[in-house]
Design a protein around this motif. Structure first.
Motif, PDB file in Angstrom:
ATOM      1  N   LEU A 227       0.829  -1.193   0.000  1.00 51.88           N
ATOM      2  CA  LEU A 227       0.000   0.000   0.000  1.00 51.88           C
ATOM      3  C   LEU A 227       0.869   1.250   0.000  1.00 51.88           C
ATOM      4  O   LEU A 227       0.755   2.126   0.835  1.00 51.88           O
ATOM      5  N   GLU A 228       1.792   1.338  -0.929  1.00 48.44           N
ATOM      6  CA  GLU A 228       2.758   2.438  -0.957  1.00 48.44           C
ATOM      7  C   GLU A 228       2.143   3.692  -1.567  1.00 48.44           C
ATOM      8  O   GLU A 228       2.403   4.048  -2.712  1.00 48.44           O
ATOM      9  N   VAL A 229       1.311   4.338  -0.782  1.00 45.99           N
ATOM     10  CA  VAL A 229       0.695   5.591  -1.208  1.00 45.99           C
ATOM     11  C   VAL A 229       0.918   6.624  -0.110  1.00 45.99           C
ATOM     12  O   VAL A 229       0.871   6.315   1.075  1.00 45.99           O
ATOM     13  N   GLY A 230       1.201   7.842  -0.511  1.00 47.27           N
ATOM     14  CA  GLY A 230       1.414   8.896   0.455  1.00 47.27           C
ATOM     15  C   GLY A 230       0.099   9.388   1.026  1.00 47.27           C
ATOM     16  O   GLY A 230      -0.850   9.661   0.285  1.00 47.27           O
ATOM     17  N   GLN A 231       0.030   9.493   2.348  1.00 45.81           N
ATOM     18  CA  GLN A 231      -1.174   9.971   3.011  1.00 45.81           C
ATOM     19  C   GLN A 231      -0.775  10.928   4.127  1.00 45.81           C
ATOM     20  O   GLN A 231       0.218  10.694   4.821  1.00 45.81           O
ATOM     21  N   TRP A 232      -1.554  11.990   4.301  1.00 41.11           N
ATOM     22  CA  TRP A 232      -1.285  12.935   5.372  1.00 41.11           C
ATOM     23  C   TRP A 232      -2.128  12.569   6.589  1.00 41.11           C
ATOM     24  O   TRP A 232      -3.343  12.411   6.492  1.00 41.11           O
ATOM     25  N   ARG A 233      -1.447  12.443   7.739  1.00 34.43           N
ATOM     26  CA  ARG A 233      -2.116  12.165   9.001  1.00 34.43           C
ATOM     27  C   ARG A 233      -2.242  13.476   9.784  1.00 34.43           C
ATOM     28  O   ARG A 233      -1.241  14.093  10.123  1.00 34.43           O
ATOM     29  N   HIS A 234      -3.437  13.868  10.076  1.00 40.17           N
ATOM     30  CA  HIS A 234      -3.675  15.103  10.829  1.00 40.17           C
ATOM     31  C   HIS A 234      -3.669  14.866  12.329  1.00 40.17           C
ATOM     32  O   HIS A 234      -4.063  13.796  12.813  1.00 40.17           O
ATOM     33  N   ASN A 235      -3.274  15.898  13.070  1.00 40.74           N
ATOM     34  CA  ASN A 235      -3.656  16.060  14.457  1.00 40.74           C
ATOM     35  C   ASN A 235      -4.526  17.316  14.514  1.00 40.74           C
ATOM     36  O   ASN A 235      -4.742  17.970  13.477  1.00 40.74           O
ATOM     37  N   PRO A 236      -5.083  17.679  15.663  1.00 41.24           N
ATOM     38  CA  PRO A 236      -5.985  18.840  15.682  1.00 41.24           C
ATOM     39  C   PRO A 236      -5.354  20.128  15.160  1.00 41.24           C
ATOM     40  O   PRO A 236      -6.029  20.932  14.498  1.00 41.24           O
ATOM     41  N   GLU A 237      -4.072  20.321  15.438  1.00 43.82           N
ATOM     42  CA  GLU A 237      -3.414  21.552  15.004  1.00 43.82           C
ATOM     43  C   GLU A 237      -3.271  21.607  13.485  1.00 43.82           C
ATOM     44  O   GLU A 237      -3.531  22.645  12.860  1.00 43.82           O
ATOM     45  N   SER A 238      -2.874  20.520  12.880  1.00 40.33           N
ATOM     46  CA  SER A 238      -2.706  20.533  11.418  1.00 40.33           C
ATOM     47  C   SER A 238      -4.056  20.578  10.721  1.00 40.33           C
ATOM     48  O   SER A 238      -4.193  21.161   9.635  1.00 40.33           O
ATOM     49  N   PHE A 239      -5.072  19.992  11.331  1.00 39.33           N
ATOM     50  CA  PHE A 239      -6.414  20.059  10.745  1.00 39.33           C
ATOM     51  C   PHE A 239      -6.904  21.505  10.714  1.00 39.33           C
ATOM     52  O   PHE A 239      -7.453  21.969   9.709  1.00 39.33           O
ATOM     53  N   ALA A 240      -6.694  22.233  11.809  1.00 35.76           N
ATOM     54  CA  ALA A 240      -7.072  23.648  11.849  1.00 35.76           C
ATOM     55  C   ALA A 240      -6.284  24.443  10.818  1.00 35.76           C
ATOM     56  O   ALA A 240      -6.834  25.324  10.138  1.00 35.76           O
ATOM     57  N   ARG A 241      -4.986  24.133  10.692  1.00 39.73           N
ATOM     58  CA  ARG A 241      -4.146  24.839   9.718  1.00 39.73           C
ATOM     59  C   ARG A 241      -4.636  24.596   8.298  1.00 39.73           C
ATOM     60  O   ARG A 241      -4.656  25.510   7.470  1.00 39.73           O
ATOM     61  N   MET A 242      -5.035  23.370   8.012  1.00 41.52           N
ATOM     62  CA  MET A 242      -5.529  23.066   6.672  1.00 41.52           C
ATOM     63  C   MET A 242      -6.770  23.890   6.349  1.00 41.52           C
ATOM     64  O   MET A 242      -6.904  24.433   5.244  1.00 41.52           O
ATOM     65  N   TRP A 243      -7.690  24.034   7.311  1.00 41.41           N
ATOM     66  CA  TRP A 243      -8.906  24.782   7.026  1.00 41.41           C
ATOM     67  C   TRP A 243      -8.653  26.284   6.940  1.00 41.41           C
ATOM     68  O   TRP A 243      -9.426  27.003   6.303  1.00 41.41           O
ATOM     69  N   THR A 244      -7.562  26.752   7.524  1.00 41.25           N
ATOM     70  CA  THR A 244      -7.153  28.134   7.281  1.00 41.25           C
ATOM     71  C   THR A 244      -6.732  28.302   5.827  1.00 41.25           C
ATOM     72  O   THR A 244      -7.113  29.267   5.149  1.00 41.25           O
ATOM     73  N   VAL A 245      -5.966  27.338   5.327  1.00 46.30           N
ATOM     74  CA  VAL A 245      -5.538  27.353   3.929  1.00 46.30           C
ATOM     75  C   VAL A 245      -6.742  27.253   3.006  1.00 46.30           C
ATOM     76  O   VAL A 245      -6.857  27.977   2.001  1.00 46.30           O
ATOM     77  N   VAL A 246      -7.666  26.354   3.333  1.00 49.74           N
ATOM     78  CA  VAL A 246      -8.871  26.185   2.525  1.00 49.74           C
ATOM     79  C   VAL A 246      -9.690  27.479   2.504  1.00 49.74           C
ATOM     80  O   VAL A 246     -10.188  27.910   1.459  1.00 49.74           O
ATOM     81  N   GLY A 247      -9.806  28.122   3.658  1.00 47.67           N
ATOM     82  CA  GLY A 247     -10.551  29.366   3.725  1.00 47.67           C
ATOM     83  C   GLY A 247      -9.934  30.458   2.876  1.00 47.67           C
ATOM     84  O   GLY A 247     -10.638  31.200   2.172  1.00 47.67           O
ATOM     85  N   GLU A 248      -8.604  30.549   2.909  1.00 51.15           N
ATOM     86  CA  GLU A 248      -7.921  31.551   2.087  1.00 51.15           C
ATOM     87  C   GLU A 248      -8.128  31.284   0.602  1.00 51.15           C
ATOM     88  O   GLU A 248      -8.279  32.212  -0.194  1.00 51.15           O
ATOM     89  N   ALA A 249      -8.155  30.011   0.228  1.00 54.42           N
ATOM     90  CA  ALA A 249      -8.313  29.654  -1.180  1.00 54.42           C
ATOM     91  C   ALA A 249      -9.726  29.897  -1.688  1.00 54.42           C
ATOM     92  O   ALA A 249      -9.940  30.068  -2.893  1.00 54.42           O
ATOM     93  N   THR A 250     -10.699  29.922  -0.777  1.00 53.77           N
ATOM     94  CA  THR A 250     -12.104  30.026  -1.182  1.00 53.77           C
ATOM     95  C   THR A 250     -12.760  31.326  -0.710  1.00 53.77           C
ATOM     96  O   THR A 250     -13.965  31.510  -0.918  1.00 53.77           O
ATOM     97  N   GLN A 251     -11.970  32.169  -0.050  1.00 51.87           N
ATOM     98  CA  GLN A 251     -12.499  33.425   0.505  1.00 51.87           C
ATOM     99  C   GLN A 251     -13.653  33.164   1.468  1.00 51.87           C
ATOM    100  O   GLN A 251     -14.674  33.857   1.473  1.00 51.87           O
ATOM    101  N   THR A 252     -13.480  32.126   2.280  1.00 47.49           N
ATOM    102  CA  THR A 252     -14.417  31.809   3.341  1.00 47.49           C
ATOM    103  C   THR A 252     -13.638  31.718   4.652  1.00 47.49           C
ATOM    104  O   THR A 252     -12.405  31.746   4.653  1.00 47.49           O
ATOM    105  N   ARG A 253     -14.346  31.581   5.764  1.00 48.28           N
ATOM    106  CA  ARG A 253     -13.669  31.451   7.048  1.00 48.28           C
ATOM    107  C   ARG A 253     -14.308  30.319   7.845  1.00 48.28           C
ATOM    108  O   ARG A 253     -15.536  30.213   7.881  1.00 48.28           O
ATOM    109  N   TRP A 254     -13.442  29.520   8.477  1.00 47.98           N
ATOM    110  CA  TRP A 254     -13.895  28.317   9.160  1.00 47.98           C
ATOM    111  C   TRP A 254     -13.302  28.240  10.564  1.00 47.98           C
ATOM    112  O   TRP A 254     -12.152  28.592  10.772  1.00 47.98           O
TER     113      TRP A 254
END
Length: 291
Positions: A227-254
């Motif tokens: 199963l040699e596929v790259g996968q990102w494992r989140h913890n709460p801090e990285s999950f929050a960081r990802m949604w900051t990035v998503v918000g910036e990309a979509t002009q929304t806030r989460w």
């Protein structure tokens, strides 16, 4: 097992999902009786009219049919038999929203087990939408025995694609997006891209809820063996960081909340993680659109 649909295009899912020999698969358990939590036994007996003495045969028959369609770990291990949406800390808010008529979309719905739980808990089914890249919907009707009574809608589509007019019709309309055991199949960049796609279905106040495989230490991993596929494992801090990035990309806030759980805390076996990396956990999450 390869279907005619598989030859037409590349789906947004890992290659290992297409087929696994049950005898050699690290995430297939022959017996999953212990997965039948009390809540699921009640659901089967009261909602689906499957008597207690028939439930073991019923779950194994359906599981094997589903695994032959797609060989995902959660199917082979039977983890879908343990209630997941219902155990989220904000489940009462989710349920109340759905009772009040919220449009609800379950991405990666599988057999629609979370949708049936909402209905069993008192929600109407007319505004429930289950979306999956390949149809397990007939298997779901067979499992729950509710083809004539469940009024929800199932859409076979890749939510990362614009090919489905049924999906397109839901853009900017969905109040609750459920996405469990889906995002973790990708690396960071692809999880961001997938989350951006989810935002297209949202509006102010939308909840994105669910769970996925995470880790105490946020990191990209390569699964062992074949199963040699790259996968990102989140913890709460990285999950929050990802949604900051998503918000910036979509002009929304989460705003986000997330909780790391051990496998036993999820009602699963610790041994289910034996083929994964050290520190593996399940991350339950809520992303709430505030602007």
């Amino acid at each position: 097992m390869t279907s005619a649909r598989d030859t037409k295009r590349d789906y947004s899912e890992p290659a290992y999902a297409k087929f696994q020999d049950r005898r050699a698969c690290p995430f297939y358990r022959v017996n999953i009786d212990h997965r039948l939590a009390a809540e699921t036994r009640e659901l089967l007996e009261v909602y689906s009219k499957v008597s207690p003495e028939r439930q073991s045969e019923h779950i194994h028959q359906i599981r094997d049919q589903a695994f032959d369609i797609r060989a995902y770990p959660c199917i082979g291990l039977g983890s879908w038999l343990t209630p997941q949406l219902r155990r989220l800390p904000i489940y009462p808010e989710i349920l109340q929203r759905v009772k009040d008529g919220a449009f609800t979309m379950d991405v990666g719905t599988f057999i629609g087990h979370d949708l049936r739980r909402l209905v069993f808990d008192g929600a109407p089914s007319e505004r429930l939408y289950g979306v999956d890249i390949v149809s397990h919907f007939k298997v779901g009707y067979d499992f729950f025995r509710d083809r004539e009574t469940f009024k929800g809608h199932f859409i076979e589509a890749d939510f990362l694609s614009d090919d489905s007019s049924e999906l397109t019709a839901l853009k900017a309309k969905v109040d609750v997006i459920i996405i469990s055991q889906v995002l973790h199949q990708w690396d960071w960049d692809h999880q961001v891209s997938a989350s951006v796609r989810l935002v297209a279905f949202s509006k102010s106040g939308t909840l994105v809820v669910g769970n996925q495989i995470g880790n105490v230490s946020a990191q990209e991993i390569a699964l062992k063996d074949s199963l040699e596929v790259g996968q990102w494992r989140h913890n709460p801090e990285s999950f929050a960081r990802m949604w900051t990035v998503v918000g910036e990309a979509t002009q929304t806030r989460w705003e986000t909340q997330a909780w790391l759980r051990t496998f036993p805390e999820m009602g699963w076996d610790a041994s289910d993680a034996s083929w994964m990396e050290d520190g593996v956990r399940v991350i339950e999450f809520v992303a709430r659109r505030v602007a």
